[in-house]
Design an enzyme around this catalytic site. Sequence first.
Site, PDB file in Angstrom:
ATOM      1  N   ASN A  36      15.116 -11.589  15.917  1.00  0.00           N
ATOM      2  CA  ASN A  36      16.065 -11.557  17.041  1.00  0.00           C
ATOM      3  C   ASN A  36      15.937 -12.793  17.932  1.00  0.00           C
ATOM      4  O   ASN A  36      16.648 -12.922  18.923  1.00  0.00           O
ATOM      5  CB  ASN A  36      15.899 -10.286  17.871  1.00  0.00           C
ATOM      6  N   THR A  39      11.285 -14.802  20.595  1.00  0.00           N
ATOM      7  CA  THR A  39      10.195 -15.784  20.632  1.00  0.00           C
ATOM      8  C   THR A  39      10.251 -16.719  19.433  1.00  0.00           C
ATOM      9  O   THR A  39       9.564 -17.736  19.416  1.00  0.00           O
ATOM     10  CB  THR A  39       8.804 -15.096  20.661  1.00  0.00           C
ATOM     11  N   GLY A  40      11.046 -16.381  18.425  1.00  0.00           N
ATOM     12  CA  GLY A  40      11.188 -17.239  17.254  1.00  0.00           C
ATOM     13  C   GLY A  40      12.126 -18.404  17.511  1.00  0.00           C
ATOM     14  O   GLY A  40      12.829 -18.456  18.526  1.00  0.00           O
ATOM     15  N   TYR A  66      19.356  -2.243   8.360  1.00  0.00           N
ATOM     16  CA  TYR A  66      20.022  -2.035   7.071  1.00  0.00           C
ATOM     17  C   TYR A  66      20.002  -3.339   6.284  1.00  0.00           C
ATOM     18  O   TYR A  66      20.361  -4.396   6.805  1.00  0.00           O
ATOM     19  CB  TYR A  66      21.477  -1.583   7.269  1.00  0.00           C
ATOM     20  N   ASN A 103      11.342   2.118  11.869  1.00  0.00           N
ATOM     21  CA  ASN A 103      12.584   1.777  11.162  1.00  0.00           C
ATOM     22  C   ASN A 103      12.303   1.120   9.814  1.00  0.00           C
ATOM     23  O   ASN A 103      12.949   1.419   8.806  1.00  0.00           O
ATOM     24  CB  ASN A 103      13.429   0.831  12.015  1.00  0.00           C
ATOM     25  N   TYR A 149       0.204  -4.678  23.949  1.00  0.00           N
ATOM     26  CA  TYR A 149       0.072  -5.304  22.627  1.00  0.00           C
ATOM     27  C   TYR A 149      -0.955  -4.565  21.775  1.00  0.00           C
ATOM     28  O   TYR A 149      -0.687  -4.205  20.625  1.00  0.00           O
ATOM     29  CB  TYR A 149      -0.322  -6.763  22.786  1.00  0.00           C
ATOM     30  N   TYR A 163       2.593   7.187   6.810  1.00  0.00           N
ATOM     31  CA  TYR A 163       3.595   7.083   5.743  1.00  0.00           C
ATOM     32  C   TYR A 163       2.928   6.938   4.374  1.00  0.00           C
ATOM     33  O   TYR A 163       3.429   7.431   3.363  1.00  0.00           O
ATOM     34  CB  TYR A 163       4.534   5.900   6.002  1.00  0.00           C
ATOM     35  N   THR A 179      -5.112 -17.661  14.545  1.00  0.00           N
ATOM     36  CA  THR A 179      -4.574 -18.550  13.521  1.00  0.00           C
ATOM     37  C   THR A 179      -3.825 -19.689  14.200  1.00  0.00           C
ATOM     38  O   THR A 179      -3.238 -19.504  15.255  1.00  0.00           O
ATOM     39  CB  THR A 179      -3.625 -17.778  12.581  1.00  0.00           C
TER      40      THR A 179
END
Length: 328
Positions: A36, A39-40, A66, A103, A149, A163, A179
């Site tokens: 979205n 932050t990218g 989807y 999701n 966080y 799951y 990293t």
Amino acid sequence: MAERKRILITGAAGFLGSHLCDRFIAEDYHVIGMDNLITGDLRNIAHLFKLENFEFYNHDVSKFVYVPGDLHYILHFASPASPIDYLKIPIQTLKVGSLGTHNLLGLARSKNARMLIASTSEVYGDPSVNPQPEEYWGNVNPVGPRGVYDEAKRFQEAITMAYHTFHGLETRIVRIFNTYGPRMRLNDGRVLPAFIGQALRGESLTMFGDGSQTRSFCYVDDLVEGIYRLLFSDYSQPMNIGNPDEITIRQFGEEIIKLTGTDQKLISLPLPTDDPKQRRPDITKAKSILGWEPKVSRSEGLKITYDYFKSLPEKEIQHKDFKYFNKN
């Protein structure tokens, strides 16, 4: 000719996500990037848009996800990852770790895809044992400033394992330690880009406390290799991936000053609430199960990273703040 395997990588325009996109493109996968862009940065994956085996969705995974067609693997790397990010957008941090993970687990189940989630060494909090093995349950303050966080990631691990055990879903959990490498943001608040950014601007290097707290820095190529091996292993429990070469923040600042050839001084600021005093991975499992350990020395990795930061536009080096949108 066999049809390419299809992999969804969330957080694709981020630091780690973009390097993972590169790796799976190189391995001849069809890569579906999703981000979205809170932050990218699309510049991190701009070189991939011309490829026929790459596609991109600008989407928030906290909302219904989807993806048409077959899907074989999902790498969930969508999340703010630095204190300056998750302190400014705490609600989104919690939502991407909880709703977003839910999701994507649902998507993985519907597609019969294997899913790997990016957890973090922050699940150990301010640890009372050093190095930190995967069996250590952590020392986390759930209502402190870092709790948004830490707890998002702890919940992410819990629902992923649920799951796996309840639905039989193929899942993998990587606990990522500090990293670094090209495509980090200079202004993201983490110690390495903060030090290098200050050095490039001719400022004093600011450390928190007396600098005696420790960190262990892993070069991004080593991390990506570890994640790649974990995805295709049979190991479903959490696994540390990081570099066990531990160094104090003060020593690290001195290395940066030497690397940049500057004469800046190290100055102290008050220690943030719940700041971990030590951080070092126990990578016994990664060595024995994956045959993995880091190969790139800190001196080699720092030079590559410094050269990357030096190549950025001057206005980006001088810019110290980061603006956020869509704060719900």
